[in-house]
Structures are given as C-alpha cells and as structure tokens.
Design an enzyme around this catalytic site. Structure first.
Site, PDB file in Angstrom:
ATOM      1  N   LYS A  63      16.790  17.168  28.706  1.00 45.32           N
ATOM      2  CA  LYS A  63      18.133  17.754  28.683  1.00 45.32           C
ATOM      3  C   LYS A  63      19.174  16.665  28.852  1.00 45.32           C
ATOM      4  O   LYS A  63      18.872  15.541  29.282  1.00 45.32           O
ATOM      5  CB  LYS A  63      18.285  18.816  29.763  1.00 45.32           C
ATOM      6  CG  LYS A  63      17.968  18.341  31.177  1.00 45.32           C
ATOM      7  CD  LYS A  63      18.286  19.409  32.228  1.00 45.32           C
ATOM      8  CE  LYS A  63      17.544  20.690  31.990  1.00 45.32           C
ATOM      9  NZ  LYS A  63      17.829  21.714  33.045  1.00 45.32           N
TER      10      LYS A  63
ATOM     11  N   ARG B 163      17.960  32.471  27.340  1.00 40.70           N
ATOM     12  CA  ARG B 163      18.455  32.026  28.645  1.00 40.70           C
ATOM     13  C   ARG B 163      19.348  30.793  28.545  1.00 40.70           C
ATOM     14  O   ARG B 163      19.765  30.245  29.566  1.00 40.70           O
ATOM     15  CB  ARG B 163      17.271  31.757  29.582  1.00 40.70           C
ATOM     16  CG  ARG B 163      17.641  31.847  31.047  1.00 40.70           C
ATOM     17  CD  ARG B 163      16.471  32.117  31.946  1.00 40.70           C
ATOM     18  NE  ARG B 163      15.385  31.144  31.800  1.00 40.70           N
ATOM     19  CZ  ARG B 163      14.287  31.174  32.550  1.00 40.70           C
ATOM     20  NH1 ARG B 163      14.123  32.117  33.458  1.00 40.70           N
ATOM     21  NH2 ARG B 163      13.332  30.289  32.366  1.00 40.70           N
ATOM     22  N   LYS B 164      19.650  30.341  27.347  1.00 37.49           N
ATOM     23  CA  LYS B 164      20.511  29.168  27.177  1.00 37.49           C
ATOM     24  C   LYS B 164      21.695  29.519  26.274  1.00 37.49           C
ATOM     25  O   LYS B 164      21.996  28.841  25.297  1.00 37.49           O
ATOM     26  CB  LYS B 164      19.706  28.006  26.590  1.00 37.49           C
ATOM     27  CG  LYS B 164      18.769  27.370  27.599  1.00 37.49           C
ATOM     28  CD  LYS B 164      19.524  26.615  28.667  1.00 37.49           C
ATOM     29  CE  LYS B 164      18.621  26.025  29.745  1.00 37.49           C
ATOM     30  NZ  LYS B 164      18.111  27.029  30.673  1.00 37.49           N
TER      31      LYS B 164
ATOM     32  N   GLU C 219      10.492  44.606  19.939  1.00 42.74           N
ATOM     33  CA  GLU C 219      10.466  45.634  18.914  1.00 42.74           C
ATOM     34  C   GLU C 219      10.455  44.969  17.538  1.00 42.74           C
ATOM     35  O   GLU C 219      11.199  44.012  17.308  1.00 42.74           O
ATOM     36  CB  GLU C 219      11.681  46.558  19.015  1.00 42.74           C
ATOM     37  CG  GLU C 219      11.738  47.369  20.305  1.00 42.74           C
ATOM     38  CD  GLU C 219      12.221  46.547  21.495  1.00 42.74           C
ATOM     39  OE1 GLU C 219      11.516  46.536  22.530  1.00 42.74           O
ATOM     40  OE2 GLU C 219      13.267  45.906  21.386  1.00 42.74           O
TER      41      GLU C 219
ATOM     42  N   ALA D 244       9.122  28.001  33.916  1.00 41.43           N
ATOM     43  CA  ALA D 244       8.889  29.068  32.946  1.00 41.43           C
ATOM     44  C   ALA D 244      10.022  29.117  31.938  1.00 41.43           C
ATOM     45  O   ALA D 244      11.188  28.845  32.256  1.00 41.43           O
ATOM     46  CB  ALA D 244       8.773  30.416  33.659  1.00 41.43           C
TER      47      ALA D 244
ATOM     48  N   GLU E 238      11.224  38.948  22.077  1.00 39.63           N
ATOM     49  CA  GLU E 238      11.413  38.075  23.231  1.00 39.63           C
ATOM     50  C   GLU E 238      10.140  37.277  23.469  1.00 39.63           C
ATOM     51  O   GLU E 238       9.040  37.729  23.144  1.00 39.63           O
ATOM     52  CB  GLU E 238      11.734  38.886  24.484  1.00 39.63           C
ATOM     53  CG  GLU E 238      12.775  39.975  24.297  1.00 39.63           C
ATOM     54  CD  GLU E 238      14.166  39.436  24.070  1.00 39.63           C
ATOM     55  OE1 GLU E 238      14.418  38.267  24.433  1.00 39.63           O
ATOM     56  OE2 GLU E 238      15.004  40.180  23.545  1.00 39.63           O
TER      57      GLU E 238
ATOM     58  N   LYS F  58      16.725  38.057  17.283  1.00 36.75           N
ATOM     59  CA  LYS F  58      17.412  39.269  16.841  1.00 36.75           C
ATOM     60  C   LYS F  58      17.763  39.167  15.363  1.00 36.75           C
ATOM     61  O   LYS F  58      18.353  38.167  14.933  1.00 36.75           O
ATOM     62  CB  LYS F  58      18.688  39.493  17.651  1.00 36.75           C
ATOM     63  CG  LYS F  58      18.454  39.706  19.137  1.00 36.75           C
ATOM     64  CD  LYS F  58      19.772  39.857  19.882  1.00 36.75           C
ATOM     65  CE  LYS F  58      19.533  40.040  21.385  1.00 36.75           C
ATOM     66  NZ  LYS F  58      20.808  40.129  22.135  1.00 36.75           N
TER      67      LYS F  58
ATOM     68  N   ASP G   6      12.836  27.088  27.758  1.00 36.47           N
ATOM     69  CA  ASP G   6      13.659  28.177  27.226  1.00 36.47           C
ATOM     70  C   ASP G   6      13.866  28.029  25.724  1.00 36.47           C
ATOM     71  O   ASP G   6      13.839  29.008  24.971  1.00 36.47           O
ATOM     72  CB  ASP G   6      15.020  28.213  27.927  1.00 36.47           C
ATOM     73  CG  ASP G   6      14.915  28.611  29.388  1.00 36.47           C
ATOM     74  OD1 ASP G   6      13.967  29.344  29.738  1.00 36.47           O
ATOM     75  OD2 ASP G   6      15.767  28.181  30.191  1.00 36.47           O
TER      76      ASP G   6
END
Length: 384
Positions: free
Chosen positions: A170, A248-249, A58, A243, A45, A269, A19
C-alpha cells in the site's frame, strides 16, 4: 475552495492487498458472466483468509461460469504463487454459495415489469462524482500519486527490478495545498510485503530510488519525509496477515477522500446497480464540466429510488470555482447527460466485460474507461 495552507492525504493499495484481491475476483466473475450474457444480474461478494476464498451472493445468468477456475487464475495473475505469501493459487480452498437474484428486485430493473414499467434503478441511494483540474486526468493529486506508486510496486515486482517483493502493499501520499492549489508532497508512506532475509535498509533504498522518486520526483522537496515499511518488517502479508473482503476500499476506488462518497461499493455488481453505474455517470458529468472550463472543481450527486427511472435529485457543488450558478449547471446536466439507468447503460456501453480492470488502482482517472470520455464539452459550451 479552501483558503490558506493545509495538508491532504490519500492512500492506495496494491492489487495484492487482500481487499483488492476480493474486488478483482468479484469483477472477474462479473466479466465472465457479461461476456456470455450481457443481461446477467450479478451481486457477488468475496472473502479471503489464509488459504481460503469464499464466494457468495446473487447471480442470474444464461451463461456458465466456472468460479473456482476464475478464482485461481486471478490469484495466479496477481502473484500469489507461493504459500509463504498467505495463499497459493493451486492449493487454496474455494467455497461457493450463490443464489438467483430476488424476483422482487428483478422486476424493478426489468423493462415492462414491476410497478413502473420503465427500467428503474436497482436500488435506492446517492452516488457522487468528482473532478478537478489540478492533474491532467482530472483527479486529485494525492490519490493520483498514491495509485501510481502502487502500480509501480507491482511493476518492479513482476519485472524483477525488486524481485523479493510480495504481492501485498500500500501507499499513502500527503500533499501541501495553498488556496486549493497543490504545492508539493510532504510525506510518502509505502509498505510492501517482502521475502525474509532482506534488511530494512536494502528495502528502503530500493523503494525510495526505484518506486517513490520515479513517480513523485517533481513534487518532492528536500524536506519530504519517506516512511518505508515503518514497522520494520513485512514478511507475513496477504490473506494470512489480514482477511480480505469485497467492497472495503471504496475511498481508494474513488477520489481518496477528496469529494464525498455515497457509501455503495462497486466491485461484483452488474451495471443495473446504480451504486456502480450512477457513480460512473456522476464522474462522467463532473469531468466534462471541469474540462469545459465551467468550473475548476466539480462534485455531482445523483440519487435514485429503487425501481424508478428518473433520479430523485441532482446536486452540484463547484466549491466557488464555477463560472455560473450551480442551478444553471444542473439544468445543463439534465439536457446533456444520460440520467435514467437504461440510458446510462446504453450511452456508456456498460453491459460488457470491462470491469476486471477497474478493480485495482481506482475506477477513475484512466482514459480506457468509457465514463472518462470528454465528449460532452461542446454540448455544454453551446448551452452557455
């Protein structure tokens, strides 16, 4: 403030976690665009699985960005240099599908266009910022230590101190609190990918002595429990094992679960999106309030309507540690801090390539970021 004795846990993931790989690629693309065109509109993304990276979203920019090259260089920098790690920077497939930003959204964040002519928020939503005086960087201790552990994992891997580690890893740290004050660490969990042929005992000894104790030493006790690669083996890792996906974190990116989250991810972003810039200014506000000793803890919520400059609401919670009522602090915030999207961009100087460094080890608590400045303390004190 919570009374009594309780445990609180936060986690972090390494730069090689799938991620986080995606977050870093998305922000590397953003930085490449901003470097050439500060007005770039970016919402990129990324998805990765064994041997594959997909980039979609985009993108509107006057610059030129070679996305496959950025993807490969980021994978190499992270350490995905062997196919046995789940993806290899030179041979992986890179698929790109990008379109321009919707003109219906663009007019809402472009000054002089749209229903309101003033530059408005890039979306609706609420953003939270949080600060506490329990650590020097005004971050909660559990996420502070968890990030330092994953940073240390990367350091010992890249420096060769523990040469057999892979990029994926992690950490998780549990802290005991009494009446809102951290006392000690009760449990540390560290899982890190490794090359085959190394025993669990060797890996456990190396990580405890060369990673956990140097970082958590002063907070450890004789009763602290260590769990290192608790499944017993972590050879298959990276995108091969799991994946990866941008955004997602979001709890790792913020406060480790201590303090609320508005739900919007940051990476990929551009700062016209208040999911990102609104969360940054909320942290800026909360940190300066705590540093000015107006409260020991502070949570700030700001909410926006798409295309509208003024926030629709500002909320403050000091968890019964404030020196004055929350409504008074809200009045001070309105007088001292930038709240309109255009003002936030200017005051924090956000339209520049600073985002790749945010995409691993948290967006808050590191002084190199402009939203971590403590430059409003005197202005707040004067209002008292």
């Amino acid at each position: 403030m919570i009374k009594g004795r309780y445990l609180f846990t936060s986690e972090s993931v390494s730069e090689g976690h799938p991620d986080k790989v995606c977050d870093q690629i998305s922000d590397a693309i953003l930085d490449a665009c901003l470097e050439q065109d500060p007005d770039s509109r970016v919402a990129v993304e990324c998805l990765t699985k064994t041997g594959v990276v997909v980039v979609a979203g985009e993108l509107t920019t006057r610059g030129y960005v070679n996305i496959p090259t950025i993807v490969r260089q980021k994978l190499k920098q992270i350490g995905y240099t062997k196919s046995s790690f789940g993806i290899e920077w030179e041979t992986c497939a890179v698929f790109v599908h990008l379109e321009e930003q919707s003109p219906d959204i663009s007019q809402g964040v472009t000054e002089g266009e749209g229903y309101f002519t003033e530059q408005g928020a890039g979306d609706q939503g609420m953003m939270f910022g949080y600060a506490t005086n329990e650590t020097p960087d005004y971050m909660p201790l559990p996420i502070n230590l968890a990030h330092k552990l994953t940073m240390k994992l990367s350091e010992v891997r890249k420096s060769g101190v523990i040469p057999y580690l892979g990029p994926d890893g992690k950490s998780q740290v549990t802290v005991e609190y009494i009446d809102g004050k951290p006392q000690h660490v009760t449990t540390v969990v560290v899982s890190n990918q490794h090359e085959d042929g190394h025993s669990h005992d060797e890996i456990e000894t190396d990580i405890i002595n060369k990673v956990i104790k140097p970082i958590c030493g002063q907070w450890l006790t004789d009763e602290t429990k260590f769990y290192v690669n608790p499944t017993g083996k972590f050879v298959i890792g990276g995108p091969q094992a799991d994946a990866g996906l941008t955004g997602r974190k979001i709890i790792v990116d913020t406060y480790g679960g201590m303090g609320r989250h508005g739900g919007g991810a940051f990476s990929g972003k551009d700062p016209s999106k208040v999911d990102r810039s609104g969360a940054y200014v909320a942290r800026y506000i909360a940190k300066n309030i705590v540093a000015a000793q107006l409260a020991e803890q502070c949570e700030v919520q700001i909410a926006y309507a798409i295309g509208v400059a003024e926030p629709v609401s500002i909320y403050v919670n000091t968890f019964d540690t404030g020196k004055l009522p929350e409504e008074k602090i809200v009045e001070m915030i309105r007088k001292v801090f930038p709240l309109k999207p255009a003002d936030i961009l200017i005051q924090l100087n956000l339209k520049r390539p600073i985002y790749a460094n945010t995409a691993a080890y948290g967006h808050f608590g590191r002084d190199s970021f402009p939203w971590e400045r403590l430059d409003k303390i005197e202005a707040l004190k004067k209002l008292l």
